[in-house]
Motif scaffolding. Sequence first.
Motif, PDB file in Angstrom:
ATOM      1  N   HIS A   1       0.827  -1.216   0.000  1.00 46.41           N
ATOM      2  CA  HIS A   1       0.000   0.000   0.000  1.00 46.41           C
ATOM      3  C   HIS A   1       0.854   1.256   0.000  1.00 46.41           C
ATOM      4  O   HIS A   1       0.544   2.235  -0.680  1.00 46.41           O
ATOM      5  CB  HIS A   1      -0.906   0.019   1.236  1.00 46.41           C
ATOM      6  CG  HIS A   1      -2.028  -0.960   1.143  1.00 46.41           C
ATOM      7  ND1 HIS A   1      -2.639  -1.508   2.249  1.00 46.41           N
ATOM      8  CD2 HIS A   1      -2.650  -1.507   0.083  1.00 46.41           C
ATOM      9  CE1 HIS A   1      -3.580  -2.354   1.866  1.00 46.41           C
ATOM     10  NE2 HIS A   1      -3.610  -2.368   0.548  1.00 46.41           N
TER      11      HIS A   1
ATOM     12  N   ALA B   1       2.131   2.004  -3.300  1.00 48.89           N
ATOM     13  CA  ALA B   1       1.111   2.506  -4.230  1.00 48.89           C
ATOM     14  C   ALA B   1       0.589   3.880  -3.828  1.00 48.89           C
ATOM     15  O   ALA B   1      -0.089   4.533  -4.614  1.00 48.89           O
ATOM     16  CB  ALA B   1      -0.044   1.511  -4.313  1.00 48.89           C
ATOM     17  N   GLY B   2       0.865   4.301  -2.582  1.00 47.43           N
ATOM     18  CA  GLY B   2       0.504   5.665  -2.198  1.00 47.43           C
ATOM     19  C   GLY B   2      -0.739   5.810  -1.355  1.00 47.43           C
ATOM     20  O   GLY B   2      -1.354   6.873  -1.319  1.00 47.43           O
ATOM     21  N   ARG B   3      -1.102   4.762  -0.649  1.00 47.60           N
ATOM     22  CA  ARG B   3      -2.283   4.859   0.214  1.00 47.60           C
ATOM     23  C   ARG B   3      -1.990   5.785   1.378  1.00 47.60           C
ATOM     24  O   ARG B   3      -0.968   5.653   2.036  1.00 47.60           O
ATOM     25  CB  ARG B   3      -2.583   3.474   0.755  1.00 47.60           C
ATOM     26  CG  ARG B   3      -4.029   3.174   0.800  1.00 47.60           C
ATOM     27  CD  ARG B   3      -4.244   1.896   1.533  1.00 47.60           C
ATOM     28  NE  ARG B   3      -5.337   2.153   2.405  1.00 47.60           N
ATOM     29  CZ  ARG B   3      -6.550   1.664   2.183  1.00 47.60           C
ATOM     30  NH1 ARG B   3      -6.763   0.836   1.200  1.00 47.60           N
ATOM     31  NH2 ARG B   3      -7.529   1.982   2.974  1.00 47.60           N
TER      32      ARG B   3
ATOM     33  N   PRO C   1      -0.660   8.880  -5.995  1.00 49.97           N
ATOM     34  CA  PRO C   1      -0.898   7.506  -6.448  1.00 49.97           C
ATOM     35  C   PRO C   1      -1.089   7.413  -7.960  1.00 49.97           C
ATOM     36  O   PRO C   1      -0.572   6.488  -8.595  1.00 49.97           O
ATOM     37  CB  PRO C   1      -2.195   7.120  -5.729  1.00 49.97           C
ATOM     38  CG  PRO C   1      -2.259   8.000  -4.544  1.00 49.97           C
ATOM     39  CD  PRO C   1      -1.573   9.273  -4.914  1.00 49.97           C
ATOM     40  N   GLU C   2      -1.806   8.397  -8.548  1.00 49.92           N
ATOM     41  CA  GLU C   2      -2.069   8.305  -9.986  1.00 49.92           C
ATOM     42  C   GLU C   2      -0.811   8.553 -10.808  1.00 49.92           C
ATOM     43  O   GLU C   2      -0.641   7.995 -11.893  1.00 49.92           O
ATOM     44  CB  GLU C   2      -3.226   9.223 -10.402  1.00 49.92           C
ATOM     45  CG  GLU C   2      -3.056  10.701 -10.134  1.00 49.92           C
ATOM     46  CD  GLU C   2      -3.577  11.123  -8.761  1.00 49.92           C
ATOM     47  OE1 GLU C   2      -3.607  10.284  -7.835  1.00 49.92           O
ATOM     48  OE2 GLU C   2      -3.944  12.317  -8.620  1.00 49.92           O
TER      49      GLU C   2
ATOM     50  N   ALA D   1       1.090   5.398 -10.808  1.00 46.97           N
ATOM     51  CA  ALA D   1       0.500   4.477 -11.787  1.00 46.97           C
ATOM     52  C   ALA D   1       0.924   4.869 -13.193  1.00 46.97           C
ATOM     53  O   ALA D   1       1.324   4.025 -14.001  1.00 46.97           O
ATOM     54  CB  ALA D   1      -1.023   4.484 -11.654  1.00 46.97           C
TER      55      ALA D   1
END
Lengths: 446, 251
Positions: free
Chosen positions: B47, B50-52, B74-75, B78
């Motif tokens: 997480h 991914a940047g939670r 997070p985007e 990605a």
Amino acid sequence: MNTAMNSHQAHFIAHAATLPGHDSALIHASRQAAMQRFMGMGFPTRKLERWKHTSTRVIAQTVYRHVNPGCVGLDPADLDPHLIARQGIHRLVFINGLFVNSLSDMSALPGGVQAGSLARVVNESPGVVAGCIETFPTGDDQGFSELNHALWPDGAFVHVSTGTRLTQPLHLLFITTASREPMITQPWNVLIFGSDTHALVVEHYVTLGHTTHHLTNPYTSLILDDRAHVHHLLLLGERLPANHVGTVQVTQKAGSHLGSHLFANGGERTRQEVHVTLAGAEAECALDGLFFASGRQHMDFQTSMHHACGHTRSRQLYKGILDEQSRGVFNGVIRVPPGVHHTQSRQTTANLLLSDTAEIDARPQLEIHSDAVQCSHGATVGSLDPDALFYLQSRGLDVNAARALLIHGFAEELLQRVAPAEVRGWVGRSLNPGEGVRDEDRPGIV
Amino acid sequence: MNILEVRDLHVSVMHKPVLRGVDLVLHGGGIHAIMGPNGSGKSTLAHVLAGRDDAQVTAGTMLYQGMDVLAMTPEIRAGAGMFLAFQNPVEIPGVSNVRLLKEASNAHRRYLQLPEMDAMTFRSQLQDRARRLGLADDWLLRAVNVGFSGGEKKRNELLQMLVLEPHLAILDEIDSGLDIDALTTVAEGINSLRDAQRAMLLITHYPRLLDLVVPDKVHVLIGGRIVLTGGPELAGQLEARGYGWLAEEHS
Ligand SMILES: Nc1ncnc2c1ncn2[C@@H]1O[C@H](COP(=O)(O)OP(=O)(O)OP(=O)(O)O)[C@@H](O)[C@H]1O
Ligand SMILES: [Mg+2]
């Protein structure tokens, strides 16, 4: 009694002799009685149970100008953004509540279907609306519909005769045009569907140009005869200073089916009542609603489902999406009187709050006086799921796109119930704020 | 350049320290596995990569292709080619798989300053990939993960990975809930993406996946620390011996 009410009465006294149906004792008596009741009860106040969340103070204190035939200078191209792009659509256009033949298109109407100005029909044969007058709701909270009954100057008249299938949508477009002083428009729409008919009617309210505060107070009577199969879309998309207080009254006979689909995103204050009476066995009604409020918009939806006959079924799903400081109300009554058996009713409301300052009051109200029934209801309020937002962001969507997609997902269930696809897509686009101008910072529904 | 470089990473969730000094370096072409008992912090690591935002990095650094991961939303992560297959993929009612995949793929292409793919090409490529994963044709029209079985959700994660072709894939228990045939299909999918430019991190409890997708290294995460690193044979040893002996050594 105040100046505003007096002004409505003065209008009635001055115009009673020229309003549609003035030659008919039936219509005249109906108008007269409604005016009297209106003057007796006035506009509803928040002391009334079904009005406790919505103030009518501004409306009750405004002196409105009645009907302004304001299509002068209207370019037919101005209508384009509001039209459904599909071949063969039938269309009736009303400007400020009055039918405009030159903007309407009924060239493809099949035999067995009559559609046009109610004023004209009533002047020629007032008897056709007698059945509708009998179904007018009564009660001390009906001030707005009484005002409509007293003063309606025109509206849509649609009659689909026995066995006729209307295969193309019928678009009833109600346009309020720019005005400098407050204006009131009060169409009465009479939609009668004979036995074994099929139809899709879109009742659609929009604003053209910039208006001051205005009030749209339409009243729609829907009558479905045995086994009529009807979809009624109600789109409330007026611009911000508009106030919209509307009533839909439905009577369904045996074996008839109604899909009522309400979509609302316009207006400063919107109040819509939908009353349904299931008056014959195997009548079935689905009431759907989707509303989107932002800024300081106030939207209040009241439904009542009256199972007057056994072996009837109803289902309701209302969803609200509320942003910023907007306020929403949903209040649905299901009524099953004593001695009425084997009914099924379900009512669900789900609401999405996009900001901490938005509010919703959603509640069911059950008046079930019979044991042999099935009835269920549920109400939920929530905000966007942070896990879902993160999931979408982790797939590369920025926060705004992720929010918009989740909101779209929430709304999709109700849009999916609209057919055909062109109409569904058109409804979705009409609901987007900014009327086609995509405002990236604000979530659209589709 | 390393694809991923994690140094002395400390992470707290709800003010509770969960990761307590993790070091991890992945080269292009590298596949590492992370194993470890429940609650040891494996998903937290995934997480945080991914940047939670409910996992707070309290110390340490993370570099992806030399870029500071913490400075990326997070985007953007990605878009830059990082991908997380979730242990618990989220259900999104009313949003179809094809819609999500299209939006994701377009966002990705915008990041790379490529034009959007035309709808027809996109659809046919997508159908192709879905069929390879044994997903029925109506799959793409179904709402994301809604009503999917556990194994179906995992296959859906893999489908997203195959569409986005990430450079760093973090697969959090992609194998749990899969039947035997599905496991083979999923492993084939993972292997198809394996090349010298990409790296993968496989989080798993079972050596079976690692027989099919053979990692270069296996790390054991216990109590928020990597306590042991070995070759692919370590997975089998853990299966035989459990984690108890390691936990005692490192408590
Ligand atoms: N949102 C949260 N709130 C409180 N504690 C959390 C939260 N998320 C994770 N934790 C705690 O952090 C610790 C590590 O959890 P994590 O999900 O990373 O474990 P894991 O190694 O992936 O376990 P598993 O093998 O069961 O998937 C656990 O003790 C868990 O309870
Ligand atoms: Mg985990």
